[in-house]
Scaffold this active site. Structure first.
Site, PDB file in Angstrom:
ATOM      1  N   ASP A 157       0.834  -1.207   0.000  1.00  0.00           N
ATOM      2  CA  ASP A 157       0.000   0.000   0.000  1.00  0.00           C
ATOM      3  C   ASP A 157       0.867   1.255   0.000  1.00  0.00           C
ATOM      4  OD1 ASP A 157      -2.288   1.496   0.032  1.00  0.00           O
ATOM      5  OD2 ASP A 157      -2.705   1.234   2.162  1.00  0.00           O
TER       6      ASP A 157
ATOM      7  N   ASN B 196     -10.241  -2.768  -7.124  1.00  0.00           N
ATOM      8  CA  ASN B 196      -9.347  -1.851  -7.846  1.00  0.00           C
ATOM      9  C   ASN B 196      -9.836  -1.500  -9.259  1.00  0.00           C
ATOM     10  OD1 ASN B 196      -6.252  -3.116  -6.348  1.00  0.00           O
ATOM     11  ND2 ASN B 196      -7.487  -1.348  -5.776  1.00  0.00           N
TER      12      ASN B 196
END
Ligand code: FPP
Length: 261
Positions: free
Chosen positions: A41, A89
């Site tokens: 991340d 995503n």
């Protein structure tokens, strides 16, 4: 080498050149996780902080993927799972999805020969059928080429979501019950594991999430029941081998009890 007061062996990681590549085999841990899973991340924030486009963060993130994969294989990690693209995503702008898919292709094209030489077996978690054709072709070819390798398993989670994985496992088990292949009362925890993408693999011992966020984001929910979690403040593009080494040192000093005393 330092032996600390808990008797754990700590050696300091040095990079060495072996032929044309760097190896990290100097890291000697008394307790090495078998399976490490990473939530990579912070690529976007890393780029923003430097005044760069998000794509630059993802590109630098790919460089860390190369480093962490090499290092994991060198130090004897048996399974490394990287969360590269979640089912959520797809909600990102098309252009960013395109950047991520292109980086996946670029990564496989540049690394596949070395991965194969290092006996790494590439595997995917998630429904890869939705990937753009070029990425799908590259992923399938890499899996095929490395399928008989016996070294580290590199799981790349692509179009992966854990709730969907579990839901689909339940559907498959239910249809086996309906067909009389399994009795409902015989369904065990192992049966469920056997219907997940990770069937046959050991569960993660260690989950690392970068960028200071402390959540799981629909990642391996069933498999991480007894995993240790380490949340590091650096964004993924700054997760260099020495930060990885630090995380592994923290892990070896944790006392895992698996629900016992
Ligand atoms: C999270 O950062 C990262 C991703 C969604 C993708 C991870 C992809 C890579 C590391 C690049 C290449 C991968 C492979 C396997 C070759 P973010 O964009 O959510 O960061 P932010 O939260 O700071 O916006």
């Amino acid at each position: 080498m330092v032996v600390n007061n808990l008797g754990f062996v700590e050696t300091f990681l040095r990079k060495k050149n072996k032929g044309d590549r760097q190896v990290y085999a100097d890291l000697k841990l008394a307790v090495t996780p078998v399976h490490v899973a990473c939530i990579m991340d912070g690529n976007g924030r890393w780029a923003k902080a430097k005044g760069l486009p998000r794509a630059a963060g993802h590109r630098e993130g790919m460089e860390r993927v190369k480093d962490i994969v090499r290092m994991s294989s060198d130090i004897g990690i048996q399974v490394l799972t990287l969360y590269a693209f979640s089912t959520e995503n797809w909600k990102r702008p098309k252009s960013e999805v395109g950047v991520l898919m292109n980086l996946l292709v670029e990564y496989l094209r540049s690394e596949l020969d070395e991965l194969h030489k290092e006996n790494v077996k590439l595997f995917t978690l998630g429904d890869i059928s939705r990937l753009p054709e070029m990425a799908l072709k590259e992923v399938e070819a890499a899996k095929e080429k490395t399928k008989n390798n016996t070294g580290m398993i590199l799981n790349i989670a692509l179009n992966y979501g854990s709730r969907l994985e579990i839901t689909q496992a339940v559907q498959k088990i239910a249809s086996q019950v309906k067909n009389g292949k399994i009795k409902a009362e015989d369904i065990s925890e192992t049966t469920v594991s056997d219907y997940l993408y990770t069937a046959g693999q050991p569960d993660p011992d260690l989950v690392i999430r970068t960028s200071g966020e402390e959540r799981i984001s629909n990642f391996l929910l069933y498999q991480i029941a007894y995993a240790e979690f380490i949340f590091v403040k650096e964004a993924w593009p700054d997760f260099t081998f020495d930060r990885y080494r630090d995380a592994l040192m923290i892990y070896q000093n944790r006392h895992r009890r698996f629900g016992g005393l």
